[in-house]
Design a protein around this motif. Structure first.
Motif, PDB file in Angstrom:
ATOM      1  N   THR A   1      -7.689 -10.054  -2.291  1.00 58.59           N
ATOM      2  CA  THR A   1      -7.394  -8.635  -2.470  1.00 58.59           C
ATOM      3  C   THR A   1      -5.935  -8.437  -2.903  1.00 58.59           C
ATOM      4  OG1 THR A   1      -8.862  -8.330  -0.604  1.00 58.59           O
ATOM      5  CG2 THR A   1      -7.658  -6.400  -1.353  1.00 58.59           C
TER       6      THR A   1
ATOM      7  N   TYR B   1      -8.261   3.073   5.423  1.00 57.31           N
ATOM      8  CA  TYR B   1      -8.613   2.250   6.591  1.00 57.31           C
ATOM      9  C   TYR B   1      -8.224   2.945   7.889  1.00 57.31           C
ATOM     10  CZ  TYR B   1      -8.948  -0.897   2.707  1.00 57.31           C
ATOM     11  OH  TYR B   1      -9.296  -1.437   1.493  1.00 57.31           O
TER      12      TYR B   1
ATOM     13  N   ARG C   1      -4.676  -9.177   2.745  1.00 57.31           N
ATOM     14  CA  ARG C   1      -6.149  -9.094   2.698  1.00 57.31           C
ATOM     15  C   ARG C   1      -6.607  -7.975   3.639  1.00 57.31           C
ATOM     16  NH1 ARG C   1      -8.587 -15.244   2.643  1.00 57.31           N
ATOM     17  NH2 ARG C   1      -8.451 -14.941   4.905  1.00 57.31           N
TER      18      ARG C   1
ATOM     19  N   ASP D   1      -8.716  -5.458   3.793  1.00 53.47           N
ATOM     20  CA  ASP D   1      -9.818  -4.948   2.977  1.00 53.47           C
ATOM     21  C   ASP D   1     -11.062  -4.765   3.824  1.00 53.47           C
ATOM     22  OD1 ASP D   1     -11.461  -7.480   2.898  1.00 53.47           O
ATOM     23  OD2 ASP D   1      -9.677  -8.234   1.866  1.00 53.47           O
TER      24      ASP D   1
ATOM     25  N   ASN E   1      -4.647  -2.655  -3.671  1.00 52.30           N
ATOM     26  CA  ASN E   1      -5.774  -2.690  -2.750  1.00 52.30           C
ATOM     27  C   ASN E   1      -7.044  -2.311  -3.508  1.00 52.30           C
ATOM     28  OD1 ASN E   1      -7.463  -1.280  -0.288  1.00 52.30           O
ATOM     29  ND2 ASN E   1      -6.192  -2.994   0.350  1.00 52.30           N
ATOM     30  N   ASN E   2      -8.194  -2.793  -3.014  1.00 55.92           N
ATOM     31  CA  ASN E   2      -9.440  -2.482  -3.734  1.00 55.92           C
ATOM     32  C   ASN E   2     -10.019  -1.130  -3.313  1.00 55.92           C
ATOM     33  OD1 ASN E   2     -10.377  -3.331  -1.248  1.00 55.92           O
ATOM     34  ND2 ASN E   2     -11.173  -5.275  -2.016  1.00 55.92           N
ATOM     35  N   PHE E   3      -9.151  -0.153  -3.293  1.00 57.81           N
ATOM     36  CA  PHE E   3      -9.493   1.237  -3.008  1.00 57.81           C
ATOM     37  C   PHE E   3      -8.758   2.126  -4.007  1.00 57.81           C
ATOM     38  CE2 PHE E   3      -7.225   4.962  -1.593  1.00 57.81           C
ATOM     39  CZ  PHE E   3      -8.257   5.830  -1.268  1.00 57.81           C
TER      40      PHE E   3
ATOM     41  N   TRP F   1     -14.978  -6.360  -0.176  1.00 52.75           N
ATOM     42  CA  TRP F   1     -14.787  -7.627  -0.889  1.00 52.75           C
ATOM     43  C   TRP F   1     -13.367  -8.112  -0.654  1.00 52.75           C
ATOM     44  CZ3 TRP F   1     -17.449 -11.356  -2.736  1.00 52.75           C
ATOM     45  CH2 TRP F   1     -17.025 -12.158  -3.802  1.00 52.75           C
ATOM     46  N   THR F   2     -13.165  -9.438  -0.678  1.00 54.15           N
ATOM     47  CA  THR F   2     -11.855 -10.014  -0.401  1.00 54.15           C
ATOM     48  C   THR F   2     -11.331 -10.821  -1.584  1.00 54.15           C
ATOM     49  OG1 THR F   2     -12.570 -10.085   1.904  1.00 54.15           O
ATOM     50  CG2 THR F   2     -10.603 -11.321   1.391  1.00 54.15           C
TER      51      THR F   2
ATOM     52  N   ARG G   1       0.797  -1.240   0.000  1.00 52.37           N
ATOM     53  CA  ARG G   1       0.000   0.000   0.000  1.00 52.37           C
ATOM     54  C   ARG G   1       0.824   1.283   0.000  1.00 52.37           C
ATOM     55  NH1 ARG G   1      -2.424  -3.865   2.623  1.00 52.37           N
ATOM     56  NH2 ARG G   1      -1.568  -3.250   4.621  1.00 52.37           N
TER      57      ARG G   1
ATOM     58  N   GLY H   1     -14.209   2.399  -2.510  1.00 52.89           N
ATOM     59  CA  GLY H   1     -13.709   1.199  -1.839  1.00 52.89           C
ATOM     60  C   GLY H   1     -14.680   0.047  -2.034  1.00 52.89           C
TER      61      GLY H   1
ATOM     62  N   THR I   1      -1.905   2.883   4.042  1.00 52.09           N
ATOM     63  CA  THR I   1      -3.089   2.147   4.486  1.00 52.09           C
ATOM     64  C   THR I   1      -4.143   3.103   5.039  1.00 52.09           C
ATOM     65  OG1 THR I   1      -1.627   0.298   5.013  1.00 52.09           O
ATOM     66  CG2 THR I   1      -3.845   0.195   5.920  1.00 52.09           C
TER      67      THR I   1
END
Ligand code: NAG
Ligand code: NAG
Ligand code: NAG
Ligand code: NAG
Ligand code: NAG
Ligand code: NAG
Ligand code: NAG
Ligand code: NAG
Ligand code: NAG
Ligand code: NAG
Ligand code: NAG
Length: 743
Positions: free
Chosen positions: A232, A578, A544, A546, A237-239, A261-262, A211, A258, A574
């Motif tokens: 993920t 998050y 992961r 996420d 990352n899924n963001f 989901w993983t 990240r 965002g 991160t």
């Protein structure tokens, strides 16, 4: 083609009143309003397509769309900003939904049918999602029908007014007589107008290097990234955020997206010839092709879109607020987390009962409240887990390692009393990696078919292990039962749930989606059954990290890289999406194994103390006298700072990518306490350190310093506009932490 009633069936327009008119439907013009954000779309009366109008700062009216030259190949819907584009009907851009019919054809025409506005938010069956009670959140559901087949869709929009957030998901219902397949599904899909200098900020990296902020322009065509790992991953990352090039941490517009989901995912911004930017976030088409049988409904994962008018810090704060209040359902989300000591980097898999009991005892003597026995406690000869070549899947304690019994060992550990906390016994935590199997295991010999594989193609090993197909009900049952058996064996307070490889032989594209449904079922089951346990996610570090897993447990291990200098960048990256309260961060040994770098115990502690779950990851026997002497002071600092990290507001004051003097700040929930962590990476002859300017204070109030770093009382205005000049010394990697109290 069954009787679909068409556009006459407009449901009654309604407004969700309890949430302060957060959603209004004026005919079929929809306005969703948050404290600092509006999201508008409407139904085109001619095409019955959903047309996007606005996602940004507060607005009151629908304005006319941009005038786009309609000649040439690019015509019709290609020049319209849409909400849920499918394939066909004049749009050349990437679709949000792509369905294959039973006969193999792929065109659909999903048109508006009806809508409903409600207080609160329905759950998404089997999937993690945001939640809120009817006072906090309201939901708009729009039903669509395919004018030429018996496929139906439903879009869900939920508004979280305090977080300037919209949570979106969709359902596809198959009323046809044949199976259809979802080839591509984007949970969030929006067409932004032509924003001339739009950039993307994403979090890229790898194992032990997760990240990192990467910011680049959006070019014509597709700008995006995806995970093909089945999870993920550390790689992306899924963001992501979109913002004009002028946006900074504290000023300018920013849109954050965002995915909850993983599994594998895809994030895309497609800038089209007319300058419109289509934003798509959802499943990775490579791991989709999900069959939906006649009569069944497919549920997409949920995605979140957040708008900020005050730069990236405010965007992050909104994500943190939403994820803590309305995503993470663990009742430990707002609790301080015990200081822990994890055995992994201290002894890895090389220990016996007396070594590990000694480490537990020494943890208690140091005043640490939770001892975590990492890997190496399970499996029987010939598959004993003494190194990473065997044992995964055999979740029974190793009788050779624990000759007096594992329950007895847990009793011994939990019998130690924590120094300076006379009434408190040491808590005990355990490591698991339940979704994996070593071929060297009894489990694999009994159930080779449980490992993910594709026919007779070779099963690619990573770290000597294979992935169990958690999509299979019998595998879910096995994991639930084997983890429960251990948890029922003794007083276990904490679980670290690890996952140390990606998927390779995914037999069918849909196997990843099925796996995730199975995995969420297992984790939902265990976290519901054992609510008193503190659960921490982990995947070779932060593979992961996420929003999907943060629904079930309150924290995740941030990275396997425990070098404090590297960690600072990883944690700051991160923090874009998050909350710091969800990060696990530990003080490691020096020189640090991966980087051979040494930093002081206080520098390492300050970096780790900014996270919700603080601890040590070392063998106490290796502590130098100086390090050991520092621990009581570090625990005292933790006592003061942890409640503020858990529920306070976080600011990145200066990021390590951009300065030699990075700094972060928290303000307690009541606004009365401010804590600042400041760092100097290397001493410099010139230039001088810039003043450290704080953010988010009350300009008129006065704040008195704790006197640790500087003395006196200053107005909020002074601290924000002039800042303070910290007096750095001449050795590398220095750190400071200080408190300010509102008078
Ligand atoms: C909906 O908005 C359009 C403009 O996009 C406007 O022409 C129309 O009158 C509005 N309809 C209602 C019912 O307000
Ligand atoms: C729906 O299909 C019918 C033909 O079955 C067609 O006449 C009508 O124009 C279509 N509606 C829209 C909005 O495209
Ligand atoms: C959702 O978040 C809001 C703050 O935005 C908070 O007031 C509310 O209590 C949360 N809802 C639930 C159910 O926790
Ligand atoms: C599917 O068919 C059932 C039964 O005919 C009907 O009740 C339902 O509304 C249909 N669903 C959709 C999405 O059209
Ligand atoms: C969490 O919930 C469990 C079970 O309901 C309860 O025993 C525990 O005390 C709660 N913990 C907190 C911090 O509220
Ligand atoms: C356990 O390991 C320690 C350190 O390697 C060693 O000194 C000790 O003899 C071992 N104890 C047993 C019972 O094997
Ligand atoms: C792992 O442990 C087994 C059993 O003690 C041993 O035979 C093997 O050599 C070890 N392998 C590695 C790579 O350390
Ligand atoms: C199984 O264990 C043996 C002994 O440790 C090791 O040599 C072998 O590589 C392991 N096999 C796999 C597939 O990891
Ligand atoms: C289990 O450990 C926790 C934390 O130390 C303690 O509060 C609790 O009383 C213990 N429960 C039992 C049954 O010993
Ligand atoms: C968890 O799974 C077990 C075993 O399948 C089942 O008996 C139990 O009802 C499930 N509990 C929850 C809360 O889902
Ligand atoms: C325990 O408290 C005493 C007295 O305050 C202090 O001197 C000592 O360092 C503390 N020990 C630990 C492990 O915190």
């Amino acid at each position: 083609m069954a009787g679909f009633k068409a556009w006459a069936a407009l449901s009654t327009a309604g407004a969700a009143l309890a949430a302060g008119n957060a959603i209004t439907a004026d005919g079929t013009n929809f306005t969703m309003t948050a404290e600092g954000m509006s999201y508008l779309f409407h139904v085109d009366p001619e095409t019955l397509d959903l047309t996007h109008d606005h996602f940004g700062g507060p607005t009151d009216d629908f304005i006319a769309p941009a005038n786009v030259d309609p000649n040439g190949w690019v015509t019709g819907l290609s020049n319209v900003r849409r909400e849920f584009p499918d394939i066909g009907r004049s749009d050349f851009r990437l679709p949000a939904i792509h369905i294959t019919h039973g006969d193999g054809s792929t065109v659909t025409a999903l048109l508006y049918e009806s809508h409903e506005v409600m207080d609160g938010k329905p759950e998404i069956p089997g999937l993690p999602a945001t939640f809120g009670n009817s006072d906090d959140v309201s939901t708009l559901q729009v039903k669509l029908y395919d004018n030429y087949s018996d496929i139906g869709a439903m879009l869900s929009y939920s508004v979280f007014p305090k977080s300037n957030a919209i949570a979106r998901s969709f359902q596809i219902t198959n009323n046809c007589s044949e199976t259809i397949h979802i080839e591509r599904g984007s949970s969030f899909s929006i067409d932004l107008p032509n924003i001339e200098d739009l950039e993307m900020l994403e979090l890229a990296g790898d194992w032990a290097n997760e990240r990192h902020r990467v910011r680049h322009p959006i070019r014509y065509g597709e700008t995006g990234f995806r995970s093909t790992t089945g999870y993920t991953s550390h790689l992306h990352n899924n963001f992501f955020a979109l913002m004009p090039s002028t946006t900074t941490e504290s000023a300018g517009e920013a849109w954050g997206f965002g995915l909850i989901w993983t599994g594998s995912f895809q994030a895309m911004a497609e800038k089209f010839s007319n300058g419109f930017v289509r934003v798509l976030l959802g499943l990775n088409p490579l791991h989709s092709s999900i069959p939906v049988q006649p009569g069944e409904t497919f549920y997409s994962p949920e995605a979140v879109g957040i708008y900020s008018s005050k730069g990236l810090n405010e965007m992050s704060q909104s994500f943190h607020r939403l994820y803590r209040n309305n995503l993470s359902r663990s009742n430990k989300t707002f609790s301080t987390r015990p200081v822990l000591l994890n055995s992994w980097e201290g002894v890895y898999n090389d220990y016996n009962a007396s070594t590990i009991e000694r480490i537990a005892r020494q943890s208690a003597e140091l005043g640490i409240s939770l001892f975590v026995n990492d890997d190496g406690w399970f499996g029987k000869t010939p598959y004993a887990r003494v190194n990473d070549t065997a044992g995964l899947g055999d979740w029974t304690p190793n009788p050779d390692r624990f000759p007096n019994g594992f329950a007895n060992y847990i009793d011994t550990a939990t019998g130690y009393s924590v120094a300076n906390a006379s009434s408190r016994d040491l808590q005990f935590g355990l490591w698991f990696e339940p979704e994996m199997v070593n071929p060297n295991s009894t489990l694999y010999h009994e159930h080779p078919d449980w490992a993910m594989h594709s026919n007779n193609y070779p099963r690619t090993l990573t770290r000597n292990q294979l992935v169990l197909n958690v999509g299979l009900p019998e595998v879910q049952e096995f994991i639930i039962n084997s983890v429960s058996e251990i948890l029922d064996m003794g007083n276990i307070s904490y679980i670290k749930w690890d996952n140390n490889r990606g998927m390779h032989e995914i037999a069918t594209p849909a196997a990843d989606y099925n796996y995730m449904l199975g995995m969420y079922n297992v984790i939902n089951n265990l976290t519901t059954r054992y609510p008193d346990i503190l659960w921490e996610g982990c995947a070779s570090g932060g593979g992961r990290f996420d929003a999907g897993l943060l629904h079930y447990w309150p924290q995740s291990w941030t990275s396997d890289n425990n070098d404090a200098v590297d960690r600072l960048s990883i944690q700051m990256g991160t923090s874009l999406a998050y909350p710091l309260s969800s990060m696990g961060c530990h003080v490691g040994e020096v020189p640090y194994g991966l980087t051979d770098r040494s930093t002081s115990i206080w520098y390492r502690a300050h970096v780790a103390l900014m996270c919700g779950s603080f601890g040590f990851e070392l063998d106490p026997a290796h502590l130098s006298p100086d390090e050991e002497a520092a621990i009581p002071g570090i625990l005292e600092a933790w006592e003061k700072v942890n409640p503020i990290v858990i529920s306070g507001t976080f600011y990145r004051l200066a990021i390590p990518d951009e300065t030699n003097w990075p700094a972060v700040q928290f303000i307690s929930e009541d606004g009365k306490t401010v804590v600042v962590f400041a760092f100097m990476q290397k001493p410099m002859v010139k230039p001088a350190a810039p003043p450290l300017k704080m953010q988010g204070l009350d300009p008129a109030a006065r704040y008195s310093s704790d006197g640790e770093v500087f003395a006196g009382s200053y107005s909020g205005a002074t601290l924000m506009n002039a800042g303070v000049n910290l007096q750095w010394g001449t050795t590398e990697f220095q750190s400071m932490m200080f408190f300010l109290y509102k008078e």
